[in-house]
Design a protein around this motif. Structure first.
Motif, PDB file in Angstrom:
ATOM      1  N   ARG A 184     -31.338   9.323 -14.821  1.00 52.34           N
ATOM      2  CA  ARG A 184     -31.522   8.002 -14.849  1.00 52.34           C
ATOM      3  C   ARG A 184     -32.283   7.401 -13.882  1.00 52.34           C
ATOM      4  O   ARG A 184     -32.805   6.052 -13.863  1.00 52.34           O
ATOM      5  CB  ARG A 184     -30.182   7.411 -14.580  1.00 52.34           C
ATOM      6  CG  ARG A 184     -29.053   7.214 -15.933  1.00 52.34           C
ATOM      7  CD  ARG A 184     -27.764   6.472 -15.685  1.00 52.34           C
ATOM      8  NE  ARG A 184     -27.083   7.253 -14.850  1.00 52.34           N
ATOM      9  CZ  ARG A 184     -25.967   8.187 -15.002  1.00 52.34           C
ATOM     10  NH1 ARG A 184     -25.917   8.456 -16.218  1.00 52.34           N
ATOM     11  NH2 ARG A 184     -25.190   8.777 -14.182  1.00 52.34           N
ATOM     12  N   THR A 185     -32.444   8.039 -12.683  1.00 52.02           N
ATOM     13  CA  THR A 185     -33.245   7.485 -11.442  1.00 52.02           C
ATOM     14  C   THR A 185     -34.371   8.273 -11.074  1.00 52.02           C
ATOM     15  O   THR A 185     -35.289   7.664 -10.304  1.00 52.02           O
ATOM     16  CB  THR A 185     -32.285   7.791 -10.051  1.00 52.02           C
ATOM     17  OG1 THR A 185     -31.889   9.036 -10.132  1.00 52.02           O
ATOM     18  CG2 THR A 185     -30.934   6.805 -10.536  1.00 52.02           C
ATOM     19  N   ALA A 186     -34.782   9.304 -11.837  1.00 51.94           N
ATOM     20  CA  ALA A 186     -36.090  10.049 -11.333  1.00 51.94           C
ATOM     21  C   ALA A 186     -37.439   9.269 -11.535  1.00 51.94           C
ATOM     22  O   ALA A 186     -37.310   8.370 -12.560  1.00 51.94           O
ATOM     23  CB  ALA A 186     -36.107  11.421 -12.015  1.00 51.94           C
ATOM     24  N   ASP A 187     -38.325   9.438 -10.625  1.00 51.65           N
ATOM     25  CA  ASP A 187     -39.466   8.630 -10.851  1.00 51.65           C
ATOM     26  C   ASP A 187     -40.357   9.692 -11.843  1.00 51.65           C
ATOM     27  O   ASP A 187     -40.589  10.710 -11.871  1.00 51.65           O
ATOM     28  CB  ASP A 187     -40.330   9.008  -9.462  1.00 51.65           C
ATOM     29  CG  ASP A 187     -41.593   8.068  -9.681  1.00 51.65           C
ATOM     30  OD1 ASP A 187     -42.007   7.411 -11.072  1.00 51.65           O
ATOM     31  OD2 ASP A 187     -42.257   8.112  -8.533  1.00 51.65           O
ATOM     32  N   LEU A 188     -40.798   9.032 -12.953  1.00 55.46           N
ATOM     33  CA  LEU A 188     -41.546   9.930 -14.031  1.00 55.46           C
ATOM     34  C   LEU A 188     -42.843   9.633 -13.925  1.00 55.46           C
ATOM     35  O   LEU A 188     -43.889  10.076 -14.797  1.00 55.46           O
ATOM     36  CB  LEU A 188     -41.119   9.274 -15.314  1.00 55.46           C
ATOM     37  CG  LEU A 188     -39.734   9.349 -15.740  1.00 55.46           C
ATOM     38  CD1 LEU A 188     -39.365   8.550 -17.191  1.00 55.46           C
ATOM     39  CD2 LEU A 188     -39.090  10.654 -15.578  1.00 55.46           C
ATOM     40  N   THR A 189     -43.594   9.322 -12.667  1.00 57.29           N
ATOM     41  CA  THR A 189     -44.963   9.110 -12.545  1.00 57.29           C
ATOM     42  C   THR A 189     -45.905  10.309 -12.573  1.00 57.29           C
ATOM     43  O   THR A 189     -46.687  10.378 -13.414  1.00 57.29           O
ATOM     44  CB  THR A 189     -45.326   8.728 -11.264  1.00 57.29           C
ATOM     45  OG1 THR A 189     -44.594   7.285 -11.074  1.00 57.29           O
ATOM     46  CG2 THR A 189     -46.751   8.147 -11.003  1.00 57.29           C
ATOM     47  N   ASN A 190     -45.346  11.401 -11.953  1.00 57.60           N
ATOM     48  CA  ASN A 190     -45.739  12.861 -12.233  1.00 57.60           C
ATOM     49  C   ASN A 190     -45.038  13.940 -12.843  1.00 57.60           C
ATOM     50  O   ASN A 190     -45.037  14.924 -12.476  1.00 57.60           O
ATOM     51  CB  ASN A 190     -46.294  13.090 -10.754  1.00 57.60           C
ATOM     52  CG  ASN A 190     -47.157  12.337  -9.876  1.00 57.60           C
ATOM     53  OD1 ASN A 190     -48.183  11.873 -10.557  1.00 57.60           O
ATOM     54  ND2 ASN A 190     -46.984  11.839  -8.694  1.00 57.60           N
ATOM     55  N   PHE A 191     -44.345  13.265 -13.750  1.00 62.26           N
ATOM     56  CA  PHE A 191     -43.465  14.134 -14.505  1.00 62.26           C
ATOM     57  C   PHE A 191     -44.106  14.921 -15.443  1.00 62.26           C
ATOM     58  O   PHE A 191     -44.944  14.394 -16.519  1.00 62.26           O
ATOM     59  CB  PHE A 191     -42.521  13.023 -15.221  1.00 62.26           C
ATOM     60  CG  PHE A 191     -41.262  13.896 -16.044  1.00 62.26           C
ATOM     61  CD1 PHE A 191     -40.275  14.588 -15.429  1.00 62.26           C
ATOM     62  CD2 PHE A 191     -41.455  13.965 -17.336  1.00 62.26           C
ATOM     63  CE1 PHE A 191     -39.413  15.043 -16.198  1.00 62.26           C
ATOM     64  CE2 PHE A 191     -40.511  14.620 -18.231  1.00 62.26           C
ATOM     65  CZ  PHE A 191     -39.453  15.299 -17.588  1.00 62.26           C
ATOM     66  N   PRO A 192     -44.043  16.365 -16.004  1.00 64.62           N
ATOM     67  CA  PRO A 192     -42.946  16.890 -14.963  1.00 64.62           C
ATOM     68  C   PRO A 192     -43.805  17.749 -14.081  1.00 64.62           C
ATOM     69  O   PRO A 192     -45.033  17.874 -13.801  1.00 64.62           O
ATOM     70  CB  PRO A 192     -42.475  18.017 -15.974  1.00 64.62           C
ATOM     71  CG  PRO A 192     -43.684  18.219 -16.826  1.00 64.62           C
ATOM     72  CD  PRO A 192     -44.531  16.812 -16.977  1.00 64.62           C
ATOM     73  N   SER A 193     -42.786  18.019 -12.894  1.00 64.38           N
ATOM     74  CA  SER A 193     -43.599  18.980 -11.675  1.00 64.38           C
ATOM     75  C   SER A 193     -43.681  20.201 -12.176  1.00 64.38           C
ATOM     76  O   SER A 193     -43.183  20.787 -13.095  1.00 64.38           O
ATOM     77  CB  SER A 193     -42.656  18.810 -10.681  1.00 64.38           C
ATOM     78  OG  SER A 193     -41.337  19.437 -10.784  1.00 64.38           O
ATOM     79  N   GLN A 194     -44.082  21.037 -11.114  1.00 66.37           N
ATOM     80  CA  GLN A 194     -44.755  22.333 -11.523  1.00 66.37           C
ATOM     81  C   GLN A 194     -43.337  23.016 -11.264  1.00 66.37           C
ATOM     82  O   GLN A 194     -43.083  24.164 -12.055  1.00 66.37           O
ATOM     83  CB  GLN A 194     -45.490  22.860 -10.261  1.00 66.37           C
ATOM     84  CG  GLN A 194     -46.084  24.463 -10.538  1.00 66.37           C
ATOM     85  CD  GLN A 194     -46.706  24.596 -11.745  1.00 66.37           C
ATOM     86  OE1 GLN A 194     -47.519  23.580 -12.223  1.00 66.37           O
ATOM     87  NE2 GLN A 194     -46.302  25.452 -12.723  1.00 66.37           N
ATOM     88  N   GLU A 195     -42.335  22.678 -10.483  1.00 66.11           N
ATOM     89  CA  GLU A 195     -41.189  23.415 -10.265  1.00 66.11           C
ATOM     90  C   GLU A 195     -40.464  23.360 -11.633  1.00 66.11           C
ATOM     91  O   GLU A 195     -39.644  24.138 -12.005  1.00 66.11           O
ATOM     92  CB  GLU A 195     -40.140  22.605  -9.135  1.00 66.11           C
ATOM     93  CG  GLU A 195     -39.042  23.566  -8.906  1.00 66.11           C
ATOM     94  CD  GLU A 195     -38.120  22.834  -7.876  1.00 66.11           C
ATOM     95  OE1 GLU A 195     -36.927  23.214  -7.654  1.00 66.11           O
ATOM     96  OE2 GLU A 195     -38.749  21.775  -7.227  1.00 66.11           O
ATOM     97  N   GLN A 196     -40.410  22.199 -12.277  1.00 66.74           N
ATOM     98  CA  GLN A 196     -39.781  21.896 -13.644  1.00 66.74           C
ATOM     99  C   GLN A 196     -40.270  22.659 -14.621  1.00 66.74           C
ATOM    100  O   GLN A 196     -39.715  23.242 -15.577  1.00 66.74           O
ATOM    101  CB  GLN A 196     -39.962  20.390 -14.071  1.00 66.74           C
ATOM    102  CG  GLN A 196     -38.910  19.602 -12.997  1.00 66.74           C
ATOM    103  CD  GLN A 196     -39.027  18.060 -13.056  1.00 66.74           C
ATOM    104  OE1 GLN A 196     -40.174  17.712 -13.406  1.00 66.74           O
ATOM    105  NE2 GLN A 196     -38.067  17.132 -12.899  1.00 66.74           N
ATOM    106  N   VAL A 197     -41.695  22.776 -14.705  1.00 62.15           N
ATOM    107  CA  VAL A 197     -42.409  23.556 -15.777  1.00 62.15           C
ATOM    108  C   VAL A 197     -41.983  25.160 -15.556  1.00 62.15           C
ATOM    109  O   VAL A 197     -41.466  25.794 -16.450  1.00 62.15           O
ATOM    110  CB  VAL A 197     -43.899  23.392 -15.428  1.00 62.15           C
ATOM    111  CG1 VAL A 197     -44.665  24.383 -16.523  1.00 62.15           C
ATOM    112  CG2 VAL A 197     -44.348  21.921 -16.012  1.00 62.15           C
ATOM    113  N   ASP A 198     -42.044  25.710 -14.309  1.00 68.05           N
ATOM    114  CA  ASP A 198     -41.466  26.998 -13.966  1.00 68.05           C
ATOM    115  C   ASP A 198     -40.029  27.138 -14.474  1.00 68.05           C
ATOM    116  O   ASP A 198     -39.849  28.424 -14.941  1.00 68.05           O
ATOM    117  CB  ASP A 198     -41.785  27.197 -12.667  1.00 68.05           C
ATOM    118  CG  ASP A 198     -43.315  27.314 -12.260  1.00 68.05           C
ATOM    119  OD1 ASP A 198     -43.942  27.426 -12.991  1.00 68.05           O
ATOM    120  OD2 ASP A 198     -43.512  27.067 -10.799  1.00 68.05           O
ATOM    121  N   LYS A 199     -39.179  26.246 -14.207  1.00 61.72           N
ATOM    122  CA  LYS A 199     -37.972  26.545 -14.553  1.00 61.72           C
ATOM    123  C   LYS A 199     -37.660  26.535 -16.344  1.00 61.72           C
ATOM    124  O   LYS A 199     -37.116  27.307 -16.764  1.00 61.72           O
ATOM    125  CB  LYS A 199     -36.950  25.249 -14.081  1.00 61.72           C
ATOM    126  CG  LYS A 199     -35.504  25.469 -14.130  1.00 61.72           C
ATOM    127  CD  LYS A 199     -34.803  24.543 -13.444  1.00 61.72           C
ATOM    128  CE  LYS A 199     -33.490  24.693 -13.416  1.00 61.72           C
ATOM    129  NZ  LYS A 199     -32.564  23.778 -12.684  1.00 61.72           N
TER     130      LYS A 199
END
Length: 307
Positions: free
Chosen positions: A96-111
């Protein structure tokens, strides 16, 4: 107008935007409809509901593959609660609150990459089991990258809508009147059937509310294989409604309605209820109109995980 094709893409950001617009929790169907109607980041209604034919002749929605794939991705990175079959998709506090400007991050992609690597191992185990018990051949589309059960539940509606689009104009009008009669409108056998074709409508009937108030209902049907129903068609229908002194109208299409058509439908004293192709299949299910329920089961990953 040529039917727009769907280009495979990541849609996880669009899913989050739709859920935020819907208050944080909604069904998969509501999320897809919101994505189509708001056209986030270039998505279109026709693209979201585009139907493709696989090499073995099966019809499926390529958007559903991307949609369910990205639902799993969002759960993996903690943006949504664990998806449950038949339950709404719900955003977490992070979603609900995360900033989506640079979504997804590299950490999220790795996960996410680690998650799908594990899924590949499970798919291999399932494939070996099929070979062991003599099941050969694959079906398209490959739904192992999606929530297979949810995809299967939509497959029959894809087939249903495609078949309805093949109806003759006369059969589609008859089908629409039958469905609307199931919804509680008593079709006038003279005005609603025999005379409808000569007076610019495709049906006419009466609806009695719980307060014993009877309303006159005009019906219009448009069987489109592509394209949309626009403002001018709704205006013409509302003009025809006046000649029948109808309190309200029902406009049924196998396609969808433009934003301007939706706006005109609710203006003035005589409103028009709009039923597009997606809602049409939902109503067929609700009223069990010439369909037969079938129940089956599939094995969860639990049965294939290593100790």
């Amino acid at each position: 107008m040529a039917k727009e094709k769907y280009v495979r893409r990541e849609v996880w950001k669009e899913i989050v935007l739709a859920l935020r617009d819907l208050g944080g929790s909604a069904s998969r169907k509501q999320i897809r409809r919101t994505m189509a109607e708001n056209e986030y980041n270039g998505l279109t209604y026709e693209g979201v509901y585009y139907v493709k034919i696989s090499r073995n002749g099966n019809k499926y929605s390529p958007f559903m593959l991307d949609f369910n794939f990205n639902i799993r991705n969002l759960y993996t990175i903690g943006f949504i609660e664990e998806p449950q079959r038949g339950k709404d998709i719900t955003l977490t506090d992070l979603g609900r609150t995360a900033d989506l400007t640079n979504f997804p991050s590299q950490e999220q992609v790795d996960k996410i990459s680690a998650y799908w690597k594990q899924k590949d191992e499970l798919r291999y185990a399932k494939k070996k089991l099929k070979e062991k018990i003599g099941i050969t051949g694959d079906t398209e589309p490959e739904v192992e990258d999606t929530d297979a059960q949810d995809t299967a539940e939509d497959d029959w509606k894809i087939q249903l809508l495609e078949q309805i689009k093949q109806f003759s104009p006369a059969k589609f009008e008859s089908f629409s009147r039958l469905l609307i009669s199931k919804m509680g409108v008593a079709i006038d056998k003279t005005k609603g059937v025999k005379l409808s074709g000569d007076h610019g409508i495709d049906g006419f009937g009466y609806f009695r509310s719980d307060e014993f108030r009877t309303s006159r209902v005009a019906i219009q049907c448009k069987r489109y294989t592509n394209g949309s129903v626009g403002e001018s068609e709704i205006r013409d229908f509302k003009g025809t409604m006046d000649s029948f002194n109808a309190e309200y109208g029902i406009f049924v299409t196998t396609s969808y309605f433009t934003d301007s058509a939706k706006a005109i439908a609710t203006q003035g004293n005589r409103t028009v209820t709009l039923i597009d192709g997606q809602e049409l299949t939902d109503l067929v299910e609700r009223y069990q109109l010439h369909i037969t329920p079938v129940q089956t089961y599939s094995l969860d990953d639990y049965y294939f995980e290593k100790d």
